[in-house]
Design an enzyme around this catalytic site. Structure first.
Site, short mmCIF file in Angstrom:
data_model
loop_
_atom_site.label_atom_id
_atom_site.label_comp_id
_atom_site.label_asym_id
_atom_site.label_seq_id
_atom_site.Cartn_x
_atom_site.Cartn_y
_atom_site.Cartn_z
N ASP A 168 0.82 -1.21 0.00
CA ASP A 168 0.00 0.00 0.00
C ASP A 168 0.86 1.27 0.00
OD1 ASP A 168 -2.39 1.53 0.26
OD2 ASP A 168 -2.16 1.58 2.44
N GLU A 412 3.20 -8.30 7.37
CA GLU A 412 1.95 -8.96 6.97
C GLU A 412 2.10 -9.97 5.84
OE1 GLU A 412 -1.05 -6.01 6.21
OE2 GLU A 412 -1.19 -5.47 8.31
N TYR A 465 -7.12 -3.28 12.61
CA TYR A 465 -7.97 -2.21 12.10
C TYR A 465 -9.44 -2.42 12.43
CZ TYR A 465 -3.86 -0.45 9.71
OH TYR A 465 -2.61 0.09 9.44
N GLU A 501 0.44 -1.42 14.20
CA GLU A 501 -0.36 -0.55 13.33
C GLU A 501 -1.77 -0.50 13.87
OE1 GLU A 501 -0.52 -1.25 9.07
OE2 GLU A 501 1.64 -1.59 8.95
C1 GCB Z 1 -1.63 -2.39 6.67
C2 GCB Z 1 -0.33 -2.30 5.99
C3 GCB Z 1 0.03 -0.88 5.57
C4 GCB Z 1 -1.19 -0.18 5.01
C5 GCB Z 1 -2.24 -0.13 6.10
C6 GCB Z 1 -3.55 0.53 5.60
O1 GCB Z 1 -1.94 -3.32 7.34
O2 GCB Z 1 0.72 -2.85 6.75
O3 GCB Z 1 1.06 -0.92 4.63
O4 GCB Z 1 -0.92 1.10 4.54
O5 GCB Z 1 -2.57 -1.43 6.51
O6 GCB Z 1 -3.72 1.72 5.79
O7 GCB Z 1 -4.35 -0.17 5.01
#
Ligand code: GCB
Length: 588
Positions: A168, A412, A465, A501
Protein backbone atom coordinates in the site's frame (compact mmCIF):
# COMPACT_ATOMS: atom_id res chain seq x y z
CA UNK A 1 29.54 -1.56 4.77
CA UNK A 2 30.92 1.71 6.09
CA UNK A 3 29.22 5.02 5.31
CA UNK A 4 31.57 7.32 3.31
CA UNK A 5 33.24 9.72 5.73
CA UNK A 6 36.14 12.11 5.34
CA UNK A 7 39.23 11.71 7.48
CA UNK A 8 42.97 12.40 7.46
CA UNK A 9 43.24 9.66 4.82
CA UNK A 10 39.93 9.79 2.97
CA UNK A 11 38.13 12.25 0.72
CA UNK A 12 34.43 12.25 -0.16
CA UNK A 13 32.75 13.88 -3.15
CA UNK A 14 28.96 14.08 -3.15
CA UNK A 15 27.59 13.56 -6.65
CA UNK A 16 24.06 14.54 -5.63
CA UNK A 17 22.61 17.38 -7.68
CA UNK A 18 21.23 17.71 -11.19
CA UNK A 19 21.77 14.74 -13.50
CA UNK A 20 20.76 14.10 -17.11
CA UNK A 21 17.84 11.73 -17.40
CA UNK A 22 16.08 9.76 -20.06
CA UNK A 23 13.12 7.42 -20.05
CA UNK A 24 13.77 4.23 -21.97
CA UNK A 25 10.29 4.15 -23.51
CA UNK A 26 10.84 1.11 -25.68
CA UNK A 27 13.35 -0.47 -23.25
CA UNK A 28 16.00 -0.43 -25.98
CA UNK A 29 18.86 1.22 -24.08
CA UNK A 30 20.76 -1.93 -23.18
CA UNK A 31 20.47 -3.38 -26.66
CA UNK A 32 21.55 -0.09 -28.21
CA UNK A 33 24.39 0.26 -25.69
CA UNK A 34 23.42 3.77 -24.57
CA UNK A 35 26.17 3.67 -21.95
CA UNK A 36 28.92 3.79 -24.59
CA UNK A 37 28.41 7.50 -25.36
CA UNK A 38 26.71 10.48 -23.72
CA UNK A 39 22.94 10.07 -23.59
CA UNK A 40 20.95 12.03 -26.16
CA UNK A 41 17.62 13.86 -25.78
CA UNK A 42 17.85 14.05 -22.02
CA UNK A 43 15.96 16.14 -19.51
CA UNK A 44 17.25 17.31 -16.13
CA UNK A 45 16.55 15.30 -13.01
CA UNK A 46 17.48 15.89 -9.37
CA UNK A 47 19.39 13.17 -7.49
CA UNK A 48 18.35 12.03 -4.97
CA UNK A 49 14.66 11.99 -5.81
CA UNK A 50 11.99 9.78 -7.27
CA UNK A 51 11.52 10.85 -10.88
CA UNK A 52 7.78 10.14 -10.91
CA UNK A 53 6.42 13.47 -9.64
CA UNK A 54 9.09 15.80 -11.06
CA UNK A 55 7.67 16.40 -14.54
CA UNK A 56 4.19 17.02 -15.97
CA UNK A 57 4.51 13.91 -18.10
CA UNK A 58 2.19 11.09 -17.03
CA UNK A 59 4.19 8.57 -19.08
CA UNK A 60 7.24 9.33 -16.93
CA UNK A 61 5.24 9.02 -13.73
CA UNK A 62 3.82 5.66 -14.72
CA UNK A 63 6.80 4.28 -16.67
CA UNK A 64 7.56 0.56 -16.30
CA UNK A 65 11.13 -0.54 -17.00
CA UNK A 66 14.45 1.23 -17.41
CA UNK A 67 15.29 4.90 -17.02
CA UNK A 68 18.80 6.28 -17.52
CA UNK A 69 20.78 8.73 -15.45
CA UNK A 70 24.07 10.33 -16.40
CA UNK A 71 26.46 12.99 -15.22
CA UNK A 72 30.07 14.08 -15.56
CA UNK A 73 32.39 14.38 -12.60
CA UNK A 74 35.93 15.58 -12.24
CA UNK A 75 38.60 13.35 -10.73
CA UNK A 76 41.56 15.34 -9.39
CA UNK A 77 45.09 14.23 -10.33
CA UNK A 78 45.86 14.08 -6.61
CA UNK A 79 43.66 10.94 -6.43
CA UNK A 80 46.00 9.00 -8.74
CA UNK A 81 47.63 6.92 -6.01
CA UNK A 82 44.43 6.28 -4.04
CA UNK A 83 41.63 3.81 -4.40
CA UNK A 84 38.41 5.45 -5.59
CA UNK A 85 34.97 4.00 -4.85
CA UNK A 86 31.49 4.84 -6.03
CA UNK A 87 28.60 4.33 -3.66
CA UNK A 88 24.91 4.65 -4.54
CA UNK A 89 22.67 5.04 -1.47
CA UNK A 90 19.80 3.29 -3.27
CA UNK A 91 18.28 2.91 -6.71
CA UNK A 92 14.79 1.44 -6.96
CA UNK A 93 14.80 -1.40 -7.73
CA UNK A 94 17.57 -2.72 -9.97
CA UNK A 95 20.56 -0.81 -11.27
CA UNK A 96 23.49 -1.17 -13.64
CA UNK A 97 26.34 1.32 -13.36
CA UNK A 98 28.99 2.22 -15.95
CA UNK A 99 32.01 4.50 -15.67
CA UNK A 100 33.22 5.90 -18.98
CA UNK A 101 31.25 3.20 -20.76
CA UNK A 102 32.67 0.28 -18.70
CA UNK A 103 30.26 -1.77 -16.65
CA UNK A 104 31.23 -1.65 -12.98
CA UNK A 105 28.28 -2.71 -10.87
CA UNK A 106 24.91 -4.32 -10.90
CA UNK A 107 22.58 -4.33 -7.91
CA UNK A 108 19.17 -5.70 -7.14
CA UNK A 109 17.10 -4.14 -4.37
CA UNK A 110 15.75 -0.62 -4.16
CA UNK A 111 16.35 0.19 -0.51
CA UNK A 112 19.97 -0.61 0.24
CA UNK A 113 23.29 0.83 -0.94
CA UNK A 114 25.79 -0.68 -3.33
CA UNK A 115 29.36 0.26 -4.02
CA UNK A 116 32.45 -0.73 -5.91
CA UNK A 117 35.97 0.31 -6.68
CA UNK A 118 36.38 2.28 -9.93
CA UNK A 119 40.08 3.25 -9.79
CA UNK A 120 41.20 1.42 -12.97
CA UNK A 121 38.37 2.93 -15.01
CA UNK A 122 39.01 6.59 -14.20
CA UNK A 123 40.71 9.39 -16.12
CA UNK A 124 42.67 11.37 -13.51
CA UNK A 125 42.78 15.14 -13.85
CA UNK A 126 39.85 14.92 -16.26
CA UNK A 127 36.08 14.73 -16.58
CA UNK A 128 34.60 11.25 -16.30
CA UNK A 129 31.13 10.00 -17.15
CA UNK A 130 28.87 7.94 -14.93
CA UNK A 131 25.79 6.25 -16.36
CA UNK A 132 23.22 4.43 -14.26
CA UNK A 133 20.30 2.50 -15.71
CA UNK A 134 17.54 1.94 -13.15
CA UNK A 135 14.71 -0.52 -13.58
CA UNK A 136 11.58 -0.40 -11.41
CA UNK A 137 10.05 -3.76 -12.29
CA UNK A 138 9.05 -6.00 -9.38
CA UNK A 139 8.57 -9.73 -9.71
CA UNK A 140 8.16 -12.73 -7.44
CA UNK A 141 11.90 -12.93 -6.80
CA UNK A 142 12.30 -9.29 -5.77
CA UNK A 143 11.59 -7.62 -2.44
CA UNK A 144 9.04 -6.26 -2.29
CA UNK A 145 7.51 -8.68 -4.76
CA UNK A 146 5.19 -7.74 -7.58
CA UNK A 147 4.17 -9.01 -10.98
CA UNK A 148 3.71 -7.67 -14.46
CA UNK A 149 0.18 -8.42 -15.59
CA UNK A 150 -0.36 -8.57 -19.29
CA UNK A 151 -4.04 -8.41 -20.22
CA UNK A 152 -5.20 -10.82 -22.83
CA UNK A 153 -8.84 -9.86 -23.14
CA UNK A 154 -10.95 -7.91 -25.63
CA UNK A 155 -11.27 -4.81 -23.45
CA UNK A 156 -7.52 -4.05 -23.41
CA UNK A 157 -5.30 -3.25 -26.39
CA UNK A 158 -2.93 -6.07 -27.35
CA UNK A 159 0.22 -6.17 -25.27
CA UNK A 160 -1.21 -3.85 -22.59
CA UNK A 161 0.46 -4.48 -19.24
CA UNK A 162 0.70 -3.00 -15.81
CA UNK A 163 3.05 -3.41 -12.85
CA UNK A 164 0.90 -4.98 -10.17
CA UNK A 165 1.95 -5.03 -6.54
CA UNK A 166 0.20 -5.90 -3.31
CA UNK A 167 1.58 -3.30 -0.91
CA UNK A 168 0.00 0.00 0.00
CA UNK A 169 2.46 2.67 -1.12
CA UNK A 170 3.29 4.12 -4.53
CA UNK A 171 6.07 2.28 -6.36
CA UNK A 172 8.30 5.35 -6.53
CA UNK A 173 11.42 4.85 -8.63
CA UNK A 174 14.79 6.37 -9.38
CA UNK A 175 17.96 7.16 -7.46
CA UNK A 176 16.52 7.79 -4.03
CA UNK A 177 19.59 8.41 -1.91
CA UNK A 178 22.89 10.30 -2.34
CA UNK A 179 25.63 9.09 -4.67
CA UNK A 180 29.17 9.46 -3.34
CA UNK A 181 32.69 9.07 -4.60
CA UNK A 182 35.19 8.38 -1.89
CA UNK A 183 38.84 7.54 -1.67
CA UNK A 184 40.77 5.19 0.55
CA UNK A 185 44.45 4.31 0.68
CA UNK A 186 45.67 1.06 -0.90
CA UNK A 187 45.28 -0.87 2.36
CA UNK A 188 42.10 0.28 3.99
CA UNK A 189 39.55 -0.30 6.73
CA UNK A 190 36.63 -2.04 5.02
CA UNK A 191 34.35 -2.79 7.94
CA UNK A 192 33.92 -2.21 11.66
CA UNK A 193 31.57 -4.13 13.89
CA UNK A 194 30.84 -3.11 17.42
CA UNK A 195 28.77 -4.67 20.18
CA UNK A 196 28.33 -2.75 23.39
CA UNK A 197 27.58 -3.93 26.90
CA UNK A 198 27.09 -2.44 30.34
CA UNK A 199 28.98 -3.62 33.44
CA UNK A 200 27.87 -1.66 36.46
CA UNK A 201 28.68 1.94 35.66
CA UNK A 202 31.16 1.07 32.93
CA UNK A 203 30.54 0.70 29.24
CA UNK A 204 32.08 -2.11 27.23
CA UNK A 205 32.85 -1.79 23.53
CA UNK A 206 33.68 -5.01 21.69
CA UNK A 207 35.07 -4.31 18.27
CA UNK A 208 36.08 -6.20 15.16
CA UNK A 209 37.92 -4.46 12.32
CA UNK A 210 38.26 -5.72 8.76
CA UNK A 211 41.17 -4.58 6.62
CA UNK A 212 41.40 -4.93 2.88
CA UNK A 213 44.96 -5.44 1.66
CA UNK A 214 48.04 -5.82 3.84
CA UNK A 215 47.33 -6.02 7.55
CA UNK A 216 49.03 -3.14 9.25
CA UNK A 217 49.12 -2.15 12.89
CA UNK A 218 45.61 -1.23 14.04
CA UNK A 219 44.85 1.27 16.76
CA UNK A 220 41.37 1.89 18.17
CA UNK A 221 40.58 4.99 20.21
CA UNK A 222 37.45 6.21 21.94
CA UNK A 223 36.78 9.89 22.56
CA UNK A 224 34.00 11.61 24.44
CA UNK A 225 31.82 14.32 22.86
CA UNK A 226 34.35 17.00 23.70
CA UNK A 227 37.16 15.11 21.96
CA UNK A 228 38.88 13.85 25.12
CA UNK A 229 40.60 10.49 24.61
CA UNK A 230 39.13 7.90 27.00
CA UNK A 231 40.67 4.60 26.02
CA UNK A 232 42.82 2.91 23.46
CA UNK A 233 43.24 -0.59 22.04
CA UNK A 234 45.20 -2.48 19.41
CA UNK A 235 44.52 -5.16 16.86
CA UNK A 236 41.66 -6.43 14.73
CA UNK A 237 39.55 -7.57 17.65
CA UNK A 238 39.26 -6.38 21.19
CA UNK A 239 37.34 -4.93 24.08
CA UNK A 240 37.55 -1.38 25.42
CA UNK A 241 36.15 -0.24 28.74
CA UNK A 242 34.77 3.24 29.27
CA UNK A 243 34.78 4.03 32.97
CA UNK A 244 31.65 5.74 34.33
CA UNK A 245 30.11 5.76 30.89
CA UNK A 246 27.08 7.66 29.67
CA UNK A 247 24.60 5.17 28.27
CA UNK A 248 22.68 5.89 25.08
CA UNK A 249 18.91 6.30 25.54
CA UNK A 250 16.07 8.47 24.19
CA UNK A 251 16.54 10.81 27.18
CA UNK A 252 20.30 11.02 26.71
CA UNK A 253 21.38 9.95 23.22
CA UNK A 254 25.05 10.21 24.12
CA UNK A 255 27.40 9.31 21.30
CA UNK A 256 31.08 8.55 21.76
CA UNK A 257 33.47 8.70 18.84
CA UNK A 258 35.38 5.58 17.92
CA UNK A 259 38.40 6.19 15.74
CA UNK A 260 40.23 3.40 13.96
CA UNK A 261 43.75 4.14 12.65
CA UNK A 262 45.98 1.81 10.68
CA UNK A 263 49.74 2.32 10.50
CA UNK A 264 52.41 1.28 8.07
CA UNK A 265 55.41 1.51 10.39
CA UNK A 266 55.01 4.94 11.96
CA UNK A 267 53.01 6.35 9.04
CA UNK A 268 49.27 6.71 9.35
CA UNK A 269 47.78 4.70 6.50
CA UNK A 270 44.00 4.83 7.02
CA UNK A 271 41.65 6.42 9.52
CA UNK A 272 37.90 6.08 9.99
CA UNK A 273 35.66 7.50 12.74
CA UNK A 274 32.29 6.23 13.82
CA UNK A 275 29.73 7.54 16.32
CA UNK A 276 28.86 4.84 18.82
CA UNK A 277 26.21 4.61 21.52
CA UNK A 278 26.60 2.33 24.51
CA UNK A 279 23.41 0.50 25.29
CA UNK A 280 21.97 -2.95 25.83
CA UNK A 281 18.71 -4.52 24.72
CA UNK A 282 16.97 -7.46 26.27
CA UNK A 283 13.56 -9.08 26.29
CA UNK A 284 12.79 -10.25 29.81
CA UNK A 285 9.56 -11.08 31.64
CA UNK A 286 7.52 -9.76 28.70
CA UNK A 287 9.25 -6.40 28.84
CA UNK A 288 11.52 -4.68 26.38
CA UNK A 289 14.57 -3.60 28.36
CA UNK A 290 16.89 -0.80 27.27
CA UNK A 291 19.97 -0.60 29.49
CA UNK A 292 18.20 -2.92 31.91
CA UNK A 293 15.09 -0.73 32.27
CA UNK A 294 11.67 -1.43 30.73
CA UNK A 295 10.81 0.89 27.89
CA UNK A 296 7.39 1.41 26.30
CA UNK A 297 7.50 2.15 22.57
CA UNK A 298 5.48 5.21 21.55
CA UNK A 299 5.48 6.22 17.94
CA UNK A 300 4.56 5.33 14.40
CA UNK A 301 4.95 3.29 11.33
CA UNK A 302 6.43 5.77 8.87
CA UNK A 303 7.26 5.99 5.19
CA UNK A 304 9.94 7.65 3.16
CA UNK A 305 7.46 9.83 1.33
CA UNK A 306 6.87 13.49 0.63
CA UNK A 307 5.44 15.85 -1.96
CA UNK A 308 7.35 16.04 -5.26
CA UNK A 309 10.39 14.14 -3.92
CA UNK A 310 8.49 10.86 -3.57
CA UNK A 311 10.96 8.58 -1.81
CA UNK A 312 13.98 10.80 -2.43
CA UNK A 313 16.03 11.50 0.69
CA UNK A 314 15.76 15.15 1.68
CA UNK A 315 17.44 16.44 4.87
CA UNK A 316 14.77 19.14 5.15
CA UNK A 317 11.92 16.63 5.43
CA UNK A 318 14.12 14.38 7.61
CA UNK A 319 14.81 17.05 10.23
CA UNK A 320 11.20 18.23 10.20
CA UNK A 321 10.08 14.66 10.86
CA UNK A 322 12.46 14.25 13.80
CA UNK A 323 11.28 17.57 15.21
CA UNK A 324 7.70 16.36 14.93
CA UNK A 325 8.55 13.03 16.58
CA UNK A 326 10.10 14.93 19.50
CA UNK A 327 7.22 17.42 19.64
CA UNK A 328 4.61 14.67 19.85
CA UNK A 329 6.64 12.88 22.58
CA UNK A 330 7.25 9.76 20.48
CA UNK A 331 10.33 7.67 21.21
CA UNK A 332 10.35 5.26 18.29
CA UNK A 333 9.28 4.33 14.77
CA UNK A 334 9.33 1.33 12.45
CA UNK A 335 10.96 1.72 9.05
CA UNK A 336 7.79 0.37 7.45
CA UNK A 337 8.15 -1.25 4.93
CA UNK A 338 11.83 -1.22 3.88
CA UNK A 339 15.18 -0.08 5.31
CA UNK A 340 15.37 3.72 5.25
CA UNK A 341 18.31 5.87 4.17
CA UNK A 342 21.30 5.45 6.47
CA UNK A 343 21.23 9.23 6.95
CA UNK A 344 17.90 8.72 8.77
CA UNK A 345 19.47 6.19 11.14
CA UNK A 346 22.31 8.64 11.86
CA UNK A 347 19.69 11.20 12.84
CA UNK A 348 17.79 8.69 14.97
CA UNK A 349 21.08 7.97 16.81
CA UNK A 350 21.47 11.69 17.46
CA UNK A 351 17.86 12.47 18.40
CA UNK A 352 17.52 9.36 20.56
CA UNK A 353 14.72 7.75 18.58
CA UNK A 354 14.46 3.95 18.72
CA UNK A 355 14.08 2.23 15.38
CA UNK A 356 12.58 -1.09 14.35
CA UNK A 357 14.45 -1.78 11.14
CA UNK A 358 12.24 -3.55 8.61
CA UNK A 359 13.18 -5.63 5.58
CA UNK A 360 11.47 -4.72 2.28
CA UNK A 361 9.28 -7.78 2.59
CA UNK A 362 5.77 -6.40 2.14
CA UNK A 363 2.90 -7.31 -0.15
CA UNK A 364 3.54 -11.06 0.22
CA UNK A 365 -0.14 -11.53 0.76
CA UNK A 366 -3.30 -11.67 -1.35
CA UNK A 367 -6.69 -10.40 -0.32
CA UNK A 368 -8.07 -13.53 -1.92
CA UNK A 369 -6.64 -16.37 0.15
CA UNK A 370 -7.55 -18.96 -2.45
CA UNK A 371 -4.55 -17.66 -4.42
CA UNK A 372 -1.39 -19.08 -2.87
CA UNK A 373 1.65 -16.92 -2.14
CA UNK A 374 4.26 -19.44 -1.01
CA UNK A 375 4.45 -21.75 -4.01
CA UNK A 376 6.77 -22.54 -6.91
CA UNK A 377 5.33 -19.89 -9.25
CA UNK A 378 5.41 -17.06 -6.67
CA UNK A 379 7.41 -16.82 -3.44
CA UNK A 380 9.82 -19.71 -3.90
CA UNK A 381 13.37 -20.82 -3.02
CA UNK A 382 14.84 -18.05 -5.21
CA UNK A 383 12.82 -15.44 -3.30
CA UNK A 384 14.07 -16.93 -0.04
CA UNK A 385 17.71 -16.86 -1.16
CA UNK A 386 17.25 -13.23 -2.13
CA UNK A 387 15.54 -12.44 1.20
CA UNK A 388 18.58 -13.89 3.01
CA UNK A 389 20.84 -11.73 0.86
CA UNK A 390 18.80 -8.63 1.73
CA UNK A 391 19.08 -9.43 5.44
CA UNK A 392 22.87 -9.71 5.07
CA UNK A 393 23.05 -6.35 3.29
CA UNK A 394 20.68 -4.66 5.73
CA UNK A 395 22.36 -5.91 8.89
CA UNK A 396 25.75 -5.30 7.29
CA UNK A 397 24.81 -1.66 6.85
CA UNK A 398 22.86 -1.00 10.06
CA UNK A 399 24.52 -3.20 12.70
CA UNK A 400 26.39 -0.42 14.49
CA UNK A 401 23.51 2.01 14.98
CA UNK A 402 22.48 2.24 18.63
CA UNK A 403 19.02 3.41 17.49
CA UNK A 404 18.27 0.05 15.85
CA UNK A 405 16.65 -2.03 18.58
CA UNK A 406 14.95 -4.80 16.62
CA UNK A 407 14.86 -6.40 13.16
CA UNK A 408 11.51 -6.84 11.48
CA UNK A 409 11.80 -9.51 8.82
CA UNK A 410 8.44 -8.95 7.09
CA UNK A 411 5.19 -7.00 7.16
CA UNK A 412 1.95 -8.96 6.97
CA UNK A 413 3.08 -11.95 4.92
CA UNK A 414 0.68 -14.80 4.21
CA UNK A 415 2.12 -16.68 7.16
CA UNK A 416 -1.06 -18.65 7.58
CA UNK A 417 0.15 -20.79 4.64
CA UNK A 418 1.98 -23.98 5.66
CA UNK A 419 4.94 -23.29 3.36
CA UNK A 420 5.60 -19.92 4.96
CA UNK A 421 6.84 -21.61 8.14
CA UNK A 422 10.01 -23.06 6.65
CA UNK A 423 10.63 -19.86 4.69
CA UNK A 424 10.58 -17.56 7.71
CA UNK A 425 12.29 -20.07 9.97
CA UNK A 426 15.26 -19.87 7.63
CA UNK A 427 15.17 -16.06 7.51
CA UNK A 428 15.08 -15.94 11.31
CA UNK A 429 17.97 -18.42 11.63
CA UNK A 430 20.06 -16.27 9.30
CA UNK A 431 19.26 -13.06 11.20
CA UNK A 432 20.14 -14.66 14.55
CA UNK A 433 23.46 -15.77 13.10
CA UNK A 434 24.19 -12.30 11.72
CA UNK A 435 23.17 -10.49 14.90
CA UNK A 436 22.59 -12.39 18.12
CA UNK A 437 22.19 -9.14 20.07
CA UNK A 438 18.91 -7.76 18.75
CA UNK A 439 15.43 -9.27 19.03
CA UNK A 440 13.48 -10.24 15.92
CA UNK A 441 9.87 -9.56 15.10
CA UNK A 442 7.48 -10.31 12.28
CA UNK A 443 4.51 -8.01 11.73
CA UNK A 444 1.29 -9.99 11.71
CA UNK A 445 -2.01 -9.56 10.00
CA UNK A 446 -2.80 -13.24 10.46
CA UNK A 447 -4.84 -14.27 13.47
CA UNK A 448 -3.05 -15.80 16.48
CA UNK A 449 -4.45 -19.19 15.59
CA UNK A 450 -3.41 -19.16 11.96
CA UNK A 451 0.13 -17.79 12.12
CA UNK A 452 2.90 -20.31 11.51
CA UNK A 453 5.70 -17.91 12.41
CA UNK A 454 4.87 -16.14 15.68
CA UNK A 455 6.40 -18.96 17.71
CA UNK A 456 9.86 -18.21 16.26
CA UNK A 457 10.12 -14.49 17.02
CA UNK A 458 10.97 -12.58 20.22
CA UNK A 459 8.32 -9.88 19.98
CA UNK A 460 4.98 -10.30 18.23
CA UNK A 461 3.94 -7.24 16.27
CA UNK A 462 0.26 -7.02 15.42
CA UNK A 463 -1.46 -4.71 12.91
CA UNK A 464 -5.15 -4.24 13.64
CA UNK A 465 -7.97 -2.21 12.10
CA UNK A 466 -11.13 -2.88 14.11
CA UNK A 467 -13.79 -0.27 13.26
CA UNK A 468 -11.96 0.48 10.05
CA UNK A 469 -11.58 -2.49 7.72
CA UNK A 470 -13.67 -4.66 10.02
CA UNK A 471 -17.03 -3.40 11.34
CA UNK A 472 -16.48 -0.08 9.61
CA UNK A 473 -17.29 2.91 11.78
CA UNK A 474 -18.29 0.85 14.83
CA UNK A 475 -16.10 2.53 17.40
CA UNK A 476 -18.08 0.85 20.17
CA UNK A 477 -16.66 -2.55 19.18
CA UNK A 478 -12.97 -1.63 19.45
CA UNK A 479 -12.48 -2.28 23.16
CA UNK A 480 -14.21 -5.63 23.11
CA UNK A 481 -12.62 -6.97 19.94
CA UNK A 482 -9.09 -5.70 20.49
CA UNK A 483 -8.81 -6.80 24.11
CA UNK A 484 -10.16 -10.23 23.32
CA UNK A 485 -7.72 -10.79 20.47
CA UNK A 486 -4.63 -9.44 22.24
CA UNK A 487 -5.31 -11.70 25.21
CA UNK A 488 -5.46 -14.69 22.88
CA UNK A 489 -2.09 -13.72 21.37
CA UNK A 490 -0.59 -13.60 24.79
CA UNK A 491 -2.20 -16.78 26.04
CA UNK A 492 -0.92 -18.73 23.04
CA UNK A 493 2.64 -17.43 22.82
CA UNK A 494 3.51 -15.78 26.16
CA UNK A 495 5.55 -13.18 24.36
CA UNK A 496 5.55 -9.39 24.54
CA UNK A 497 3.31 -7.72 21.98
CA UNK A 498 3.67 -4.47 20.07
CA UNK A 499 0.56 -3.02 18.45
CA UNK A 500 2.49 -2.08 15.35
CA UNK A 501 -0.36 -0.55 13.33
CA UNK A 502 -3.76 0.92 14.15
CA UNK A 503 -5.23 3.87 12.36
CA UNK A 504 -8.04 5.48 10.43
CA UNK A 505 -8.01 7.49 7.20
CA UNK A 506 -8.65 11.10 8.09
CA UNK A 507 -9.02 14.05 5.79
CA UNK A 508 -7.58 17.11 7.53
CA UNK A 509 -10.38 19.65 7.89
CA UNK A 510 -13.24 17.13 7.81
CA UNK A 511 -15.30 17.44 10.98
CA UNK A 512 -18.41 15.81 12.37
CA UNK A 513 -19.61 15.20 15.87
CA UNK A 514 -20.63 12.58 16.89
CA UNK A 515 -17.74 11.28 14.81
CA UNK A 516 -17.98 9.50 11.48
CA UNK A 517 -15.23 7.87 9.44
CA UNK A 518 -12.71 10.18 7.71
CA UNK A 519 -13.22 13.06 10.16
CA UNK A 520 -10.62 14.31 12.60
CA UNK A 521 -13.01 13.57 15.48
CA UNK A 522 -13.25 9.93 14.38
CA UNK A 523 -9.47 9.50 14.28
CA UNK A 524 -9.14 10.88 17.82
CA UNK A 525 -11.91 8.70 19.20
CA UNK A 526 -10.57 5.65 17.36
CA UNK A 527 -7.04 6.05 18.77
CA UNK A 528 -8.35 6.76 22.28
CA UNK A 529 -10.29 3.51 22.37
CA UNK A 530 -7.35 1.45 21.17
CA UNK A 531 -5.17 3.09 23.81
CA UNK A 532 -7.69 2.31 26.57
CA UNK A 533 -7.18 -1.37 25.80
CA UNK A 534 -3.39 -1.12 25.60
CA UNK A 535 -3.27 0.58 28.99
CA UNK A 536 -4.97 -2.45 30.57
CA UNK A 537 -2.64 -5.14 29.23
CA UNK A 538 0.73 -5.67 30.95
CA UNK A 539 2.29 -7.66 28.08
CA UNK A 540 1.97 -4.77 25.61
CA UNK A 541 5.38 -3.20 25.02
CA UNK A 542 4.32 -0.39 22.78
CA UNK A 543 2.01 1.34 20.36
CA UNK A 544 2.85 2.47 16.84
CA UNK A 545 0.08 4.43 15.19
CA UNK A 546 -0.41 3.99 11.45
CA UNK A 547 0.83 6.33 10.03
CA UNK A 548 3.07 9.23 10.93
CA UNK A 549 1.99 11.21 7.83
CA UNK A 550 -0.32 10.81 4.84
CA UNK A 551 1.46 9.12 1.94
CA UNK A 552 1.11 8.31 -1.73
CA UNK A 553 -0.30 5.00 -2.93
CA UNK A 554 -1.26 3.60 -6.29
CA UNK A 555 -4.65 4.74 -7.56
CA UNK A 556 -7.62 2.84 -6.21
CA UNK A 557 -11.18 3.53 -5.14
CA UNK A 558 -10.17 2.98 -1.50
CA UNK A 559 -7.50 5.70 -1.62
CA UNK A 560 -8.29 9.37 -2.19
CA UNK A 561 -4.97 10.99 -3.19
CA UNK A 562 -3.20 8.32 -1.20
CA UNK A 563 -3.44 6.84 2.28
CA UNK A 564 -4.78 9.39 4.75
CA UNK A 565 -4.09 7.60 8.02
CA UNK A 566 -1.41 10.15 8.87
CA UNK A 567 -1.48 11.89 12.23
CA UNK A 568 0.22 14.61 10.18
CA UNK A 569 -0.72 15.55 6.64
CA UNK A 570 1.73 14.84 3.85
CA UNK A 571 2.86 18.47 4.31
CA UNK A 572 3.57 17.62 7.98
CA UNK A 573 0.74 19.67 9.53
CA UNK A 574 -0.93 18.18 12.63
CA UNK A 575 -4.44 16.74 12.57
CA UNK A 576 -6.47 16.82 15.82
CA UNK A 577 -5.11 13.37 16.76
CA UNK A 578 -1.59 14.81 16.95
CA UNK A 579 -2.58 16.92 19.95
CA UNK A 580 -4.26 13.95 21.61
CA UNK A 581 -1.16 11.74 21.18
CA UNK A 582 1.17 14.52 22.28
CA UNK A 583 -0.67 14.79 25.58
CA UNK A 584 -0.96 11.03 26.05
CA UNK A 585 2.68 10.33 25.29
CA UNK A 586 3.88 13.11 27.59
CA UNK A 587 2.47 11.06 30.48
CA UNK A 588 3.08 7.53 29.19
C1 GCB B 1 -1.63 -2.39 6.67
C2 GCB B 1 -0.33 -2.30 5.99
C3 GCB B 1 0.03 -0.88 5.57
C4 GCB B 1 -1.19 -0.18 5.01
C5 GCB B 1 -2.24 -0.13 6.10
C6 GCB B 1 -3.55 0.53 5.60
O1 GCB B 1 -1.94 -3.32 7.34
O2 GCB B 1 0.72 -2.85 6.75
O3 GCB B 1 1.06 -0.92 4.63
O4 GCB B 1 -0.92 1.10 4.54
O5 GCB B 1 -2.57 -1.43 6.51
O6 GCB B 1 -3.72 1.72 5.79
O7 GCB B 1 -4.35 -0.17 5.01
Amino acid sequence: MLYPRESETREVKNLSGIWKFKIDKENMGLKEEWYLRPLEDTILMPVPSSYNDITQDISIRDHIGYVWYEREFFVPSSWRDKRVFIRVGSASHYAILWINGKKILEHKGGFLPFEGEITPFLEFGKENRITIAVNNILDWNSLPPGEIIEYKDPIHPEGYKIQEYYFDFFNYSGIHRPVFLYTTPKNYISDIKIITDIKGRDGEVNYEIKIEGDKERIEVLIFDKKGKELCKGNGEKGKLIIKDAEFWSPENPYLYIMKVNTYNGEILEDSYSLDIGIRTIEIKDNKFLLNGNPIYLKGFGKHEDSDIRGKGYDPIIAIKDFNLLKWINANSFRTSHYPYAEEILDLADRYGILVIDEAPCVGMNFFNRAKKVFCEERVNERTLQYHLQVMREMIGRDKNHPCVIMWSIANEPADYEEESEEYFKRVIEEVRKLDPTRPITIVESSSPIETKTAKYVDVISVNRYYAWYIDMGHLELINFQLEKELRIWYELYKKPILLSEFGADTIAGFHQDPPVMFTEEFQVEFLKRYCEVLDKLPFIIGEHVWNFADFATKQSITRVLGNKKGVFTRQRQPKASAFYLRERWAKK
